[in-house]
Design an enzyme around this catalytic site. Structure first.
Site, PDB file in Angstrom:
ATOM      1  N   LYS A  81       0.746  -1.162   0.438  1.00 38.96           N
ATOM      2  CA  LYS A  81       0.288  -0.033   0.127  1.00 38.96           C
ATOM      3  C   LYS A  81       0.967   1.075  -0.298  1.00 38.96           C
ATOM      4  O   LYS A  81       1.514   1.230   0.889  1.00 38.96           O
ATOM      5  CB  LYS A  81      -0.523  -0.283   0.932  1.00 38.96           C
ATOM      6  CG  LYS A  81      -2.017   1.314   1.638  1.00 38.96           C
ATOM      7  CD  LYS A  81      -2.794   1.244   2.533  1.00 38.96           C
ATOM      8  CE  LYS A  81      -2.980   2.248   2.948  1.00 38.96           C
ATOM      9  NZ  LYS A  81      -4.438   2.190   4.571  1.00 38.96           N
ATOM     10  N   PRO A  99       0.258  10.227   0.102  1.00 38.25           N
ATOM     11  CA  PRO A  99       0.600   9.495  -0.546  1.00 38.25           C
ATOM     12  C   PRO A  99       1.434   8.766   1.046  1.00 38.25           C
ATOM     13  O   PRO A  99       1.535  10.161   1.758  1.00 38.25           O
ATOM     14  CB  PRO A  99       1.816  10.442  -0.867  1.00 38.25           C
ATOM     15  CG  PRO A  99       1.686  11.601  -0.771  1.00 38.25           C
ATOM     16  CD  PRO A  99       0.008  11.818  -0.328  1.00 38.25           C
ATOM     17  N   LEU A 337     -10.190  -2.273  20.099  1.00 39.77           N
ATOM     18  CA  LEU A 337     -11.753  -1.741  19.552  1.00 39.77           C
ATOM     19  C   LEU A 337     -12.077  -1.169  21.651  1.00 39.77           C
ATOM     20  O   LEU A 337     -13.076  -0.426  21.355  1.00 39.77           O
ATOM     21  CB  LEU A 337     -12.460  -2.387  18.719  1.00 39.77           C
ATOM     22  CG  LEU A 337     -12.325  -2.531  17.464  1.00 39.77           C
ATOM     23  CD1 LEU A 337     -12.917  -3.415  16.782  1.00 39.77           C
ATOM     24  CD2 LEU A 337     -12.407  -0.949  16.998  1.00 39.77           C
TER      25      LEU A 337
HETATM   26  P1  FAD Z   1     -12.477  -7.860  17.586  1.00 37.95           P
HETATM   27  O1  FAD Z   1     -12.069  -8.158  16.488  1.00 37.95           O
HETATM   28  O2  FAD Z   1     -13.592  -8.311  18.023  1.00 37.95           O
HETATM   29  O3  FAD Z   1     -11.930  -9.028  18.734  1.00 37.95           O
HETATM   30  C1  FAD Z   1     -12.480  -9.375  19.614  1.00 37.95           C
HETATM   31  C2  FAD Z   1     -12.485 -10.506  20.336  1.00 37.95           C
HETATM   32  O4  FAD Z   1     -13.060 -10.359  21.933  1.00 37.95           O
HETATM   33  C3  FAD Z   1     -12.488 -11.682  19.289  1.00 37.95           C
HETATM   34  O5  FAD Z   1     -12.108 -12.627  19.362  1.00 37.95           O
HETATM   35  C4  FAD Z   1     -13.102 -12.375  20.505  1.00 37.95           C
HETATM   36  O6  FAD Z   1     -13.857 -13.682  20.546  1.00 37.95           O
HETATM   37  C5  FAD Z   1     -13.354 -11.664  22.313  1.00 37.95           C
HETATM   38  N1  FAD Z   1     -14.082 -11.781  23.299  1.00 37.95           N
HETATM   39  C6  FAD Z   1     -15.078 -10.328  22.923  1.00 37.95           C
HETATM   40  N2  FAD Z   1     -15.501 -11.068  24.263  1.00 37.95           N
HETATM   41  C7  FAD Z   1     -15.575 -12.430  24.208  1.00 37.95           C
HETATM   42  C8  FAD Z   1     -15.892 -13.344  26.131  1.00 37.95           C
HETATM   43  N3  FAD Z   1     -17.040 -12.306  26.924  1.00 37.95           N
HETATM   44  N4  FAD Z   1     -15.472 -14.099  25.808  1.00 37.95           N
HETATM   45  C9  FAD Z   1     -14.228 -14.669  25.700  1.00 37.95           C
HETATM   46  N5  FAD Z   1     -13.578 -13.373  24.126  1.00 37.95           N
HETATM   47  C10 FAD Z   1     -14.316 -12.515  24.122  1.00 37.95           C
HETATM   48  N6  FAD Z   1      -8.061  -0.682  11.347  1.00 37.95           N
HETATM   49  C11 FAD Z   1      -6.792  -0.871  10.669  1.00 37.95           C
HETATM   50  O7  FAD Z   1      -6.428  -0.558  11.107  1.00 37.95           O
HETATM   51  N7  FAD Z   1      -7.560  -0.574   8.845  1.00 37.95           N
HETATM   52  C12 FAD Z   1      -8.463  -0.892   8.419  1.00 37.95           C
HETATM   53  O8  FAD Z   1      -8.987  -1.051   7.654  1.00 37.95           O
HETATM   54  C13 FAD Z   1      -9.608  -0.745   9.447  1.00 37.95           C
HETATM   55  N8  FAD Z   1     -10.813  -1.360   9.367  1.00 37.95           N
HETATM   56  C14 FAD Z   1     -12.014  -1.327   9.660  1.00 37.95           C
HETATM   57  C15 FAD Z   1     -12.947  -1.183   9.418  1.00 37.95           C
HETATM   58  C16 FAD Z   1     -14.889  -1.045  10.226  1.00 37.95           C
HETATM   59  C17 FAD Z   1     -16.198  -1.951   9.639  1.00 37.95           C
HETATM   60  C18 FAD Z   1     -13.857  -1.894  11.273  1.00 37.95           C
HETATM   61  C19 FAD Z   1     -15.343  -1.192  12.735  1.00 37.95           C
HETATM   62  C20 FAD Z   1     -12.883  -1.606  11.916  1.00 37.95           C
HETATM   63  C21 FAD Z   1     -11.692  -1.376  10.877  1.00 37.95           C
HETATM   64  N9  FAD Z   1     -10.415  -0.956  11.978  1.00 37.95           N
HETATM   65  C22 FAD Z   1      -8.977  -1.207  10.786  1.00 37.95           C
HETATM   66  C23 FAD Z   1     -10.559  -1.933  13.047  1.00 37.95           C
HETATM   67  C24 FAD Z   1     -10.161  -3.250  13.344  1.00 37.95           C
HETATM   68  O9  FAD Z   1     -10.369  -4.053  12.805  1.00 37.95           O
HETATM   69  C25 FAD Z   1      -9.695  -3.470  15.068  1.00 37.95           C
HETATM   70  O10 FAD Z   1      -8.300  -2.896  14.988  1.00 37.95           O
HETATM   71  C26 FAD Z   1      -8.774  -4.889  14.962  1.00 37.95           C
HETATM   72  O11 FAD Z   1      -9.410  -5.344  13.915  1.00 37.95           O
HETATM   73  C27 FAD Z   1      -9.031  -5.353  16.240  1.00 37.95           C
HETATM   74  O12 FAD Z   1      -9.870  -5.387  16.910  1.00 37.95           O
HETATM   75  P2  FAD Z   1     -10.556  -6.048  18.245  1.00 37.95           P
HETATM   76  O13 FAD Z   1      -9.309  -7.411  18.066  1.00 37.95           O
HETATM   77  O14 FAD Z   1     -10.269  -5.550  19.022  1.00 37.95           O
HETATM   78  O15 FAD Z   1     -11.894  -6.558  18.656  1.00 37.95           O
END
Ligand code: FAD
Length: 506
Positions: A81, A99, A337
């Site tokens: 990218k 860029p 998140l």
């Molecule tokens: P999640 O992927 O939601 O993972 C949460 C984890 O917690 C999972 O494993 C789940 O099973 C676990 N969990 C939840 N509750 C429990 C429970 N009670 N018991 C046990 N386990 C549990 N970021 C970028 O840098 N570039 C991008 O292009 C980008 N695009 C995106 C587009 C969208 C529409 C969205 C919404 C987000 C985007 N992001 C992007 C953000 C990125 O997806 C997240 O920052 C990244 O995936 C990290 O997510 P996470 O691990 O915090 O949460």
């Protein structure tokens, strides 16, 4: 009672999305087996699975972990990218490029963009500043090659990041972390027990009834913030009045033969659509504001503007832009998140995860769990969120579009003083005001200011005082050098096939 002044023995990470596995991998690499690291995740709950575009600092994260780039790109079905193309953001039919690299090349102590503004105002050049970006020259030609370390060459003036498949990325890091001793437990966390004496988290309980204790808990549970919010009530700053999008419909589609080495963001009636090219598919999504479009209409708009056949049913994700009031509360640190989300416009979420982890490592607590460390972590992270927030708001504010409610709202909305201050400097004097810790450096601000038609009232004073510099000649030489360099490079698809072809690409 927690024991004072002794290193941690046990850390629990709740969540196995990108945040959880990035944290597990980095902690395992840094702490070795001095401390037991356990990651609990629930396959039944799953991950958000859409973070697929990154920015250049991710390369430092990989280097720190000792990850070989070709292996990484291959195993995540990734691509390269060079920046983001913004289509229809300024006005319908207009496009510009943000860029990962500088404009032009240094030929004077005065920044290149000062001269570009001066020459453009004088009518001596007609080309947009994009035409002096090596990233854009490569992106529009669809080529890729690594930057040159030789600063005399025009090929040294760009940087790059990756696109990758989020699910393959988490799996890749899981293998890395487990090989370094991280223990993974499958199960759903249903409860957190707090210590009566200080409100710290003592343990988490799974649906199986098993209970796991630790001294430090890292909440990577996603939007809900299972520990940081549900258990510790850290609070949330809502930024929807500045960043109003609150939904995204996402769908992968078939890819074409060419793989664009950049992300494309196209402004739509009530938000914007991303296109992220990978080796085996193209990721797409429509980030939108539910006040201005229904989920049905957003899905229809997305599905009728894909480059290839959809490969799955569209999926809607809901979010509230903003950040946790405290990222580190008591003995819990929220990363990913669970810490906040400012929408994916500039691919900053994985970056915030990366810096959250590095900051935690730099401020690693011992069993005393000093609130002073939490205070510093929260102050640094808040400042980082606010700097990124302002850059994102600029995209929405600086629009000439008035063809739909969203754009009329954002063009009129009040913006943070910190952003207004920066805009005032650029609009009045053509100058960039930035904090040295700014993630988005000068070229990024120039790209969005000029791309979205925030034009200075006058050329910067310094450029007007440097008449003796043969600017026209230098600019022509730069454009020629860029053209020659691009002509030597393989197409992005060829580069991937030769160096890091993914088995998923077949
Ligand atoms: P999640 O992927 O939601 O993972 C949460 C984890 O917690 C999972 O494993 C789940 O099973 C676990 N969990 C939840 N509750 C429990 C429970 N009670 N018991 C046990 N386990 C549990 N970021 C970028 O840098 N570039 C991008 O292009 C980008 N695009 C995106 C587009 C969208 C529409 C969205 C919404 C987000 C985007 N992001 C992007 C953000 C990125 O997806 C997240 O920052 C990244 O995936 C990290 O997510 P996470 O691990 O915090 O949460």
């Amino acid at each position: 009672m927690t024991e004072p002044h002794r290193p941690l023995d046990k850390i629990i990470i709740v969540g196995g999305g990108s945040a959880g596995w990035m944290t597990a991998a980095a902690l395992a690499e840094t702490l070795g087996r001095s401390c037991q690291i356990t990651l609990i995740e629930s396959e039944a709950i799953g991950t958000v699975g859409v973070g697929e575009a990154t920015i250049p600092p991710i390369r430092h994260f990989n280097q720190r972990l000792g990850i070989d780039e070709a292996t990484f790109v291959k195993e995540t079905a990734g691509s390269y990218k060079l920046g983001i193309q913004f289509v229809d953001w300024t006005r319908l039919g207009h496009a510009y490029f943000h860029p990962f690299g500088q404009y032009g090349a240094e030929f004077d102590s005065v920044p290149f963009y000062h001269f570009w503004i001066r020459e453009s105002f004088a009518g001596r050049i007609q080309e947009p500043i994009d035409e002096f970006s090596m990233c854009w020259a490569m992106a529009k030609a669809g080529v890729f090659s690594h930057p040159s370390p030789n600063r005399q060459q025009i090929q040294s003036t760009f940087d790059y990041a990756y696109h990758f498949d989020a699910t393959l990325y988490a799996a890749f890091l899981r293998r890395y972390a487990e090989a370094r001793g991280v223990r993974r437990i499958e199960g759903r966390v249903v409860d957190a027990t707090l210590r009566a004496e200080n409100g710290f988290i003592k343990s988490v309980t799974l649906d199986s009834g098993e209970e796991y204790e630790a001294e430090l808990f890292i909440d990577c549970s996603g939007f809900r913030g299972l520990l940081i919010e549900d258990a510790l009530h850290a609070g949330y700053d809502n930024w929807q009045h500045w960043l109003p999008c609150d939904r995204a419909v996402a769908v992968p589609c078939a890819k074409g033969d060419a793989i664009a080495p950049y992300t494309r963001s196209t402004a739509k009636s009530a938000g914007w659509q991303w296109r992220i090219p990978l080796q085996h598919r193209t990721g797409n999504g429509y980030v939108h504001c539910s006040d201005f479009i229904s989920e049905y209409d957003a899905t229809t708009e997305l599905m009728t503007s894909l480059d290839g056949e959809a490969q799955a049913d569209p999926r809607t994700l809901r979010f509230v832009t903003g950040k946790r009031r405290k990222f580190w509360e008591k003995n819990c640190v929220a990363i990913g998140l669970s810490a906040g989300f400012m929408e994916p416009l500039e691919s900053t979420s994985l970056h915030l995860i990366q810096y959250g982890i590095l900051r935690l490592i730099a401020l690693m607590p011992d069993k005393e769990m000093s609130p002073l460390l939490a205070h510093e972590y929260n102050a640094q992270t808040t400042a980082e969120y606010e700097r990124i927030r302002d850059f994102l708001i600029l995209h929405y504010k600086a629009t000439e579009r008035d063809d739909s409610e969203l754009w009329r709202y954002t063009a009129d909305m009040a913006i943070p003083d910190s952003l207004q201050y920066k805009i005032d400097h650029f609009r009045n004097y053509g100058l960039l005001v930035s904090d040295e810790r700014e993630l988005f450096k000068n070229p990024s601000w120039i790209a969005v200011y000029l791309g979205q038609n925030i034009v200075p009232l006058r050329a910067p004073a310094l450029a007007r005082m440097r008449d003796q510099v043969p600017v026209g000649e230098r600019m022509a030489a730069i454009a020629q050098a860029m053209g020659e360099a691009v002509a030597q490079m393989p197409s992005h698809a060829e580069f991937l096939a030769q160096n890091c072809r993914s088995p998923h690409a077949a």
